[in-house]
Design a protein around this motif. Sequence first.
Motif, short mmCIF file in Angstrom:
data_model
loop_
_atom_site.label_atom_id
_atom_site.label_comp_id
_atom_site.label_asym_id
_atom_site.label_seq_id
_atom_site.Cartn_x
_atom_site.Cartn_y
_atom_site.Cartn_z
N GLU A 334 0.83 -1.21 0.00
CA GLU A 334 0.00 0.00 0.00
C GLU A 334 0.86 1.26 0.00
O GLU A 334 0.60 2.21 -0.72
CB GLU A 334 -0.90 0.02 1.24
CG GLU A 334 -2.30 -0.47 0.97
CD GLU A 334 -3.05 -0.69 2.27
OE1 GLU A 334 -2.73 0.00 3.27
OE2 GLU A 334 -3.91 -1.59 2.30
N HIS A 335 1.89 1.23 0.84
CA HIS A 335 2.73 2.42 0.99
C HIS A 335 3.44 2.76 -0.32
O HIS A 335 3.81 3.90 -0.55
CB HIS A 335 3.76 2.20 2.10
CG HIS A 335 4.47 3.45 2.50
ND1 HIS A 335 5.73 3.76 2.06
CD2 HIS A 335 4.08 4.49 3.29
CE1 HIS A 335 6.10 4.93 2.57
NE2 HIS A 335 5.11 5.39 3.31
N GLN A 336 3.65 1.76 -1.16
CA GLN A 336 4.29 2.03 -2.44
C GLN A 336 3.26 2.20 -3.55
O GLN A 336 3.53 1.90 -4.71
CB GLN A 336 5.26 0.89 -2.78
CG GLN A 336 6.38 0.78 -1.77
CD GLN A 336 7.31 -0.36 -2.07
OE1 GLN A 336 8.11 -0.28 -2.97
NE2 GLN A 336 7.18 -1.45 -1.33
N GLY A 337 2.10 2.64 -3.15
CA GLY A 337 1.08 2.93 -4.14
C GLY A 337 0.55 1.70 -4.84
O GLY A 337 0.23 1.74 -6.03
N GLY A 338 0.50 0.59 -4.12
CA GLY A 338 -0.07 -0.61 -4.71
C GLY A 338 0.88 -1.43 -5.56
O GLY A 338 0.51 -2.47 -6.08
N VAL A 339 2.11 -0.94 -5.70
CA VAL A 339 3.09 -1.73 -6.48
C VAL A 339 3.62 -2.84 -5.59
O VAL A 339 4.06 -2.60 -4.47
CB VAL A 339 4.26 -0.83 -6.95
CG1 VAL A 339 5.23 -1.66 -7.79
CG2 VAL A 339 3.73 0.34 -7.74
N ARG A 340 3.57 -4.05 -6.11
CA ARG A 340 4.00 -5.20 -5.31
C ARG A 340 5.52 -5.31 -5.36
O ARG A 340 6.07 -6.25 -5.93
CB ARG A 340 3.34 -6.46 -5.87
CG ARG A 340 3.06 -7.52 -4.83
CD ARG A 340 2.35 -8.69 -5.46
NE ARG A 340 2.76 -9.95 -4.84
CZ ARG A 340 2.27 -10.40 -3.69
NH1 ARG A 340 1.37 -9.73 -3.05
NH2 ARG A 340 2.70 -11.54 -3.20
N ASN A 341 6.19 -4.33 -4.76
CA ASN A 341 7.65 -4.31 -4.76
C ASN A 341 8.11 -4.73 -3.37
O ASN A 341 8.32 -3.91 -2.49
CB ASN A 341 8.12 -2.90 -5.11
CG ASN A 341 9.62 -2.74 -4.96
OD1 ASN A 341 10.36 -3.72 -5.06
ND2 ASN A 341 10.06 -1.53 -4.72
N VAL A 342 8.21 -6.04 -3.16
CA VAL A 342 8.56 -6.54 -1.84
C VAL A 342 9.82 -7.38 -1.94
O VAL A 342 10.05 -8.08 -2.91
CB VAL A 342 7.41 -7.40 -1.26
CG1 VAL A 342 7.72 -7.78 0.17
CG2 VAL A 342 6.10 -6.65 -1.33
N ASP A 343 10.65 -7.24 -0.89
CA ASP A 343 11.85 -8.06 -0.78
C ASP A 343 11.54 -9.13 0.26
O ASP A 343 11.41 -8.84 1.44
CB ASP A 343 13.00 -7.14 -0.35
CG ASP A 343 14.19 -7.90 0.23
OD1 ASP A 343 14.22 -9.13 0.09
OD2 ASP A 343 15.06 -7.24 0.81
N TRP A 344 11.38 -10.37 -0.21
CA TRP A 344 10.93 -11.45 0.68
C TRP A 344 12.06 -12.03 1.50
O TRP A 344 11.94 -13.10 2.06
CB TRP A 344 10.23 -12.55 -0.12
CG TRP A 344 9.02 -12.08 -0.84
CD1 TRP A 344 8.87 -11.96 -2.19
CD2 TRP A 344 7.76 -11.68 -0.28
NE1 TRP A 344 7.62 -11.49 -2.50
CE2 TRP A 344 6.92 -11.31 -1.34
CE3 TRP A 344 7.27 -11.58 1.04
CZ2 TRP A 344 5.62 -10.85 -1.14
CZ3 TRP A 344 5.97 -11.13 1.23
CH2 TRP A 344 5.17 -10.78 0.15
#
Lengths: 435, 328, 288
Positions: A334-344
């Motif tokens: 959410e904080h990145q505007g809905g972009v699924r940019n996650v470091d797992w």
Amino acid sequence: MKKKSLLLICLIACLVLVLILVGCAGNKAGNNGAGNNDSNNSAGQNDSGDKKPLPDKDKIVLGGARSLTGPLAIQDQTCFGPVYRMWVDEVNARGGIYVKEYDKKLPIELKIYDDTSDMNTMINLLKKLMIEDKVDLLLAPISTGFLHAAAPIANEYGYVLIGAEGGAKELESMMASLPYFFSLLNYATHQAQPFVDMIAEAGIKSAAVIFIADQHGIEYSGALVPLLEMAGIRVEFSRSIPQGVQDVSALIEEAKAKNVEALLCCAYPDENFKVMSQCMESDYNPKVMVFGPGICLEVFHDIYGEATEGVMGWGAWNEKSSPEMADLAKRLIEHQGGVRNVDWWGQAIYYSGLQALEQAIEKAGTLDNSVLRDVLATETFDTVIGKLWFENGGVPAECYPGQVGQWQNGIFEVVAPSEKATAKPLIPKPAWPAQ
Amino acid sequence: MKKSKRIAKYIVPVVIVLVVVLMAAVPSFTDPYKVVLLRTILMFAILTLSWSLFSGTTGYTSLATAAFYGAGLYTTAYLGDKLPLPLIVVCGGIAAFVLALLMGAITLRLKGIYFSIFTLSSVELIKQILHWYEINIIGVRGHYVTRVNDVTVYYVLLVITVLLMLTIYLIKRSRYGLALSSIGSCEEAAAHIGVNVVGLKVLTYAISSFFIGMAGAIMATAMLYIDSYVAFDLNYSFFPTLMAIFGGLGNILGPLVGAAVFTYLREILITKYPYHYMLIFGTVMVLTILYLPSGLIGLAQNIWKKLTNPAPEKGLKTEGGKHADTSC
Amino acid sequence: MIAFINVLVNGLLLGGIYAITAMGLSLQYGVARILNIAHGEFIMVGAFLTFVLHTKLGINPLFGLAVAGPALFVVGYLIQRILFKTLKDRTPTPAAFEGSSMLMAFGILFMVQSIAIFIWGTNVQGYSYLAYSVYLGDIRFSVNRLVILVISVLICLLFYLFLTRTRAGKAIRAASQDPDAAGLMGVDINKMLALCFAFGAMMAGFAGMLISMVFPIYTTMGMQYTIIAIIVVVLGGLGSIPGSLIGGFLLGIFGAIVSAKDPGLNMAAYYLLFMVLLLVKPSGLFGR
């Protein structure tokens, strides 16, 4: 005439200079001591030195020299960057962190400088933050090498430094002399053991190691190779590749010719992705593939789609690890505007580090870094990954939400160690998708 | 006109002396971070002055500054705990000196852009080979360097700067300097009138590198941790070149002013506007090169000329003045 | 043995990328006398344009030929007309122009990269395209590299024909050999220089498109391709189009052989090869 007078002037200048230097050399010894005392003092004084009339404070300044440009900038945007920005916003939305000595909640102000991926600049900026800006708290710079340089400096000025991207087992031997440094990310040794156990159990017989020629690569290959051999897995080769290498197909060709069952690539995103692509291009599908940083990023799945099925990487956490982590992932996106940019791999751990810092401030009731340091070193913190504490300046293995991850159906599942696993390991990995 | 020139000639050394005295006194009255900043400026000033000593006078654009700087850094990395500080600094200089002699001897045949490209790739070659050697043969992963405090580093750099400026001054005054600039204007002609072109070039290259190496050796103690990627960073080849052109070639003050303004500007940008640093920096660079072709010093000289000799000299000045205001 | 042949084939296929990477730079330096340090940034922009077209709009990356190339052609033309031409008019000697144009290119590098970071961030990006192999007997060809090879050779050939057969091409060559005489013969030198720079930028766009098909891309990758381009250009001879092509293939094959021995020395070998060649034959294999 002119020549002579000019020369004369210069010589006089030299003389003056030498005199001054001699004068200063005398002072210097004194200065040195004074300088050191000074820095010690200033660290203390800036927070608690003048006990009684505490200067009124209306915010906590959190400073950091981060690589916003240059080759290391890749990491700021995908790893720690989104986490600390979100954390600051969240804390401020709550009104700030309650600090007892001021008896109020203080919001956080971020002060980020760009070190342009240059070590000398990073060091200067850290000093600027500590000496000139007198920030209250410090963020870690990017990369293992930079941490090596930053830890002693932060320590000297008495600032708590909690590591982020990067962390080296090698630093552990120096931990005793670096009381203010806390390493956060997994060590290679944490991850190598469960990984080797897992593939040995699955009956893998041979392996090949490709590692990037720097601390990261050496550390991982150094941890993996002996363990593999001990587990009876033949290591066909262990080769270094330089940073920025274009073509790795020769190595893949060799692994293919020797029919290596497990390909281990301990490198950075750029090189990992190249190895991945070139394995696909060469139609080489080992039973196990494991990569260093980069594979744990959501963008890896964006790029390769179905081909990621069964590919392993270090890490790991995901939405299934715990409800807290599911919530963290949701907030990050959410904080990145809905972009699924996650470091797992790292983001849950970095976030926990910041939570630990926040709780340490609340427990200590002060922003005095020397007190914070003691709290961090002794207390246990409730974080998004569960209980977190520091031992010997590092995080013990059991705190991590996982050590090895594997892409399965578009989710980076935790597959080792088995007690934290969210899915069973998929070995051998399926064939590359048909084109 | 002549009078003003003479005054200028006296002013320059006097100003330099004053500045040096001032700088020597700086650590005792400013906050410690100013020393750190000035230290960086001095470091770049040394690199830039050394660069312009060779490249500015002979016209051979060397991009190997990073190699000599790295040689200095690595000297400290290997000898740091074995020798006393002054000796290390000199050793760093010698390491760079030898490297430059070698490189100079190899590159004799190369001219113009080929020389630049060769020197540029020498940095990368040394970096790659050193890296491979350390990782695969001796299994080292970077070096820790014994720390020396900022003030000491600052003074050592200041001494190196003064020595370097003296060297440059003496060289320019001597027959040797005349021969050098003759190479710059026409190498064949210089050779014909009996100048030992080859020896002169290589020697100057080595001498200028000596100072770069010394700067590297002392800066290593401020960096604490060194590996070959940190040490042989191409930025340290490009920046001195840019700084020298930015400040203005052909005058000892040019590189000095260029290094100081450039470093300070960069410092402001990366701290005040970290997210726009590159864009602003790039724009300033493009505008500078367009409107200040002879650098900051060229602009100052133009203004000086205008002041002392109010004959109308249109063009560059007015536009240039604007930019000088923004960058100073 | 088969493995080794496969390695060689891989190197050869990669050579196409190196060749087209270098060709633009060769043109810009060979004719316009601009050592364009920002060349890699144009490649990066080309790569990202293709990437965006492919992933956001689902357009075939090969279509990037029609978008990235022309877009960068326009950008390059404008940059030369607005910036480098002004600079050229203001600098007294050609030697001074070489120095200051490099400095200006450095400034452009900063600006382009900065804008790219605003738009695309610093994340590693990429997409997977034609990542599989076809076999000819036991010898294996990666399809995407094969496509790249074909396209780059085609582009080289077309451009070579353009330079040797058309009027504009001849004018460009004339301008590169003797600008003054060409000017006297009625060639509009400034226009030719701008065209050359624009063609160079266009080549960078093509190279970026091809690179995005096989390698991961990110906004800070430019410099590494600039350096490869410089190596290849000098290898083949400054300003020589066939030289760039052959230089690219040489570098590809040489790199592959070294990688087969010890990949850790891959980059070092590039530089060594190149420096030795500089010493032996500074004008490159096909230099004038």
